[in-house]
Design a protein around this motif. Structure first.
Motif, PDB file in Angstrom:
ATOM      1  N   CYS A  15     -66.505  -0.202   6.344  1.00 18.75           N
ATOM      2  CA  CYS A  15     -65.059  -0.355   6.529  1.00 18.75           C
ATOM      3  C   CYS A  15     -64.321   0.347   5.402  1.00 18.75           C
ATOM      4  O   CYS A  15     -64.740   0.291   4.241  1.00 18.75           O
ATOM      5  CB  CYS A  15     -64.707  -1.845   6.555  1.00 18.75           C
ATOM      6  SG  CYS A  15     -62.997  -2.182   7.019  1.00 18.75           S
ATOM      7  N   THR A  17     -61.483  -0.437   4.249  1.00 16.77           N
ATOM      8  CA  THR A  17     -60.824  -1.413   3.386  1.00 16.77           C
ATOM      9  C   THR A  17     -61.857  -2.412   2.898  1.00 16.77           C
ATOM     10  O   THR A  17     -62.805  -2.737   3.605  1.00 16.77           O
ATOM     11  CB  THR A  17     -59.694  -2.167   4.117  1.00 16.77           C
ATOM     12  OG1 THR A  17     -60.253  -2.899   5.202  1.00 16.77           O
ATOM     13  CG2 THR A  17     -58.631  -1.219   4.618  1.00 16.77           C
ATOM     14  N   ARG A  20     -60.051  -6.742   3.391  1.00 18.32           N
ATOM     15  CA  ARG A  20     -59.777  -7.178   4.760  1.00 18.32           C
ATOM     16  C   ARG A  20     -60.830  -6.700   5.756  1.00 18.32           C
ATOM     17  O   ARG A  20     -60.612  -6.737   6.967  1.00 18.32           O
ATOM     18  CB  ARG A  20     -58.387  -6.727   5.184  1.00 18.32           C
ATOM     19  CG  ARG A  20     -57.320  -7.409   4.329  1.00 18.32           C
ATOM     20  CD  ARG A  20     -55.980  -7.465   4.992  1.00 18.32           C
ATOM     21  NE  ARG A  20     -55.010  -8.086   4.123  1.00 18.32           N
ATOM     22  CZ  ARG A  20     -54.798  -9.392   4.037  1.00 18.32           C
ATOM     23  NH1 ARG A  20     -55.490 -10.228   4.764  1.00 18.32           N
ATOM     24  NH2 ARG A  20     -53.888  -9.868   3.208  1.00 18.32           N
ATOM     25  N   SER A  21     -61.964  -6.261   5.254  1.00 16.53           N
ATOM     26  CA  SER A  21     -63.045  -5.899   6.179  1.00 16.53           C
ATOM     27  C   SER A  21     -63.462  -7.155   6.943  1.00 16.53           C
ATOM     28  O   SER A  21     -63.480  -8.253   6.384  1.00 16.53           O
ATOM     29  CB  SER A  21     -64.233  -5.320   5.413  1.00 16.53           C
ATOM     30  OG  SER A  21     -64.806  -6.300   4.578  1.00 16.53           O
ATOM     31  N   GLY A  47     -58.180  -9.099  -1.503  1.00 12.27           N
ATOM     32  CA  GLY A  47     -59.135  -8.384  -2.345  1.00 12.27           C
ATOM     33  C   GLY A  47     -59.835  -9.281  -3.350  1.00 12.27           C
ATOM     34  O   GLY A  47     -61.071  -9.353  -3.373  1.00 12.27           O
ATOM     35  N   CYS A  67     -61.299   0.150  -3.498  1.00 17.07           N
ATOM     36  CA  CYS A  67     -61.197  -1.235  -3.945  1.00 17.07           C
ATOM     37  C   CYS A  67     -59.939  -1.355  -4.796  1.00 17.07           C
ATOM     38  O   CYS A  67     -59.622  -0.452  -5.578  1.00 17.07           O
ATOM     39  CB  CYS A  67     -62.445  -1.559  -4.757  1.00 17.07           C
ATOM     40  SG  CYS A  67     -62.589  -3.242  -5.322  1.00 17.07           S
TER      41      CYS A  67
END
Length: 116
Positions: A15, A17, A20-21, A47, A67
């Motif tokens: 993913c 992100t 928010r994966s 996060g 990240c």
């Protein structure tokens, strides 16, 4: 050694992100386990919440495309190394890590702070 990667809905691709994966893949001794990301639907602070989940899993390595700084601070405080993903699938990235061809992720964004 425990390696964790954020996964898309198809449970194969890394993913883009982190916080928010929808899933995380835990890889250890050739075995994979798919875990739901408890922070994926968080109203804020996804996060750092996802980072704490990674810490709680006692990971040694995180492989991700990007990240946020707050998440990176949590992960690095736990002495977990962060590597930059360099392939579409988790298999490609694990293989690249095992071949020592992934670079450490050293640049972190400010975060999206409530933006989904």
């Amino acid at each position: 050694m425990k390696i964790i990667l954020p996964l898309d809905e198809n449970k194969q691709d890394v993913c883009i992100t982190f916080g928010r994966s929808p899933y995380f893949l835990l890889y250890e001794n050739g075995q994979t386990t798919i875990l739901e990301n408890p922070a994926a639907e968080a109203e804020g602070g996804a996060g750092p919440k996802a980072a704490q989940f990674i810490v709680d899993q006692q990971a040694d390595i995180l492989i991700t495309f990007r990240c946020g700084q707050n998440a990176a601070d949590v992960i690095q405080a736990a002495e977990i190394k962060i590597y930059k993903a360099n392939g579409k699938t988790y298999q490609e990235n694990i293989q690249a890590f095992e071949q020592n061809t992934l670079a450490e992720l050293t640049q972190f964004h400010a975060g999206f702070h409530g933006v989904q």
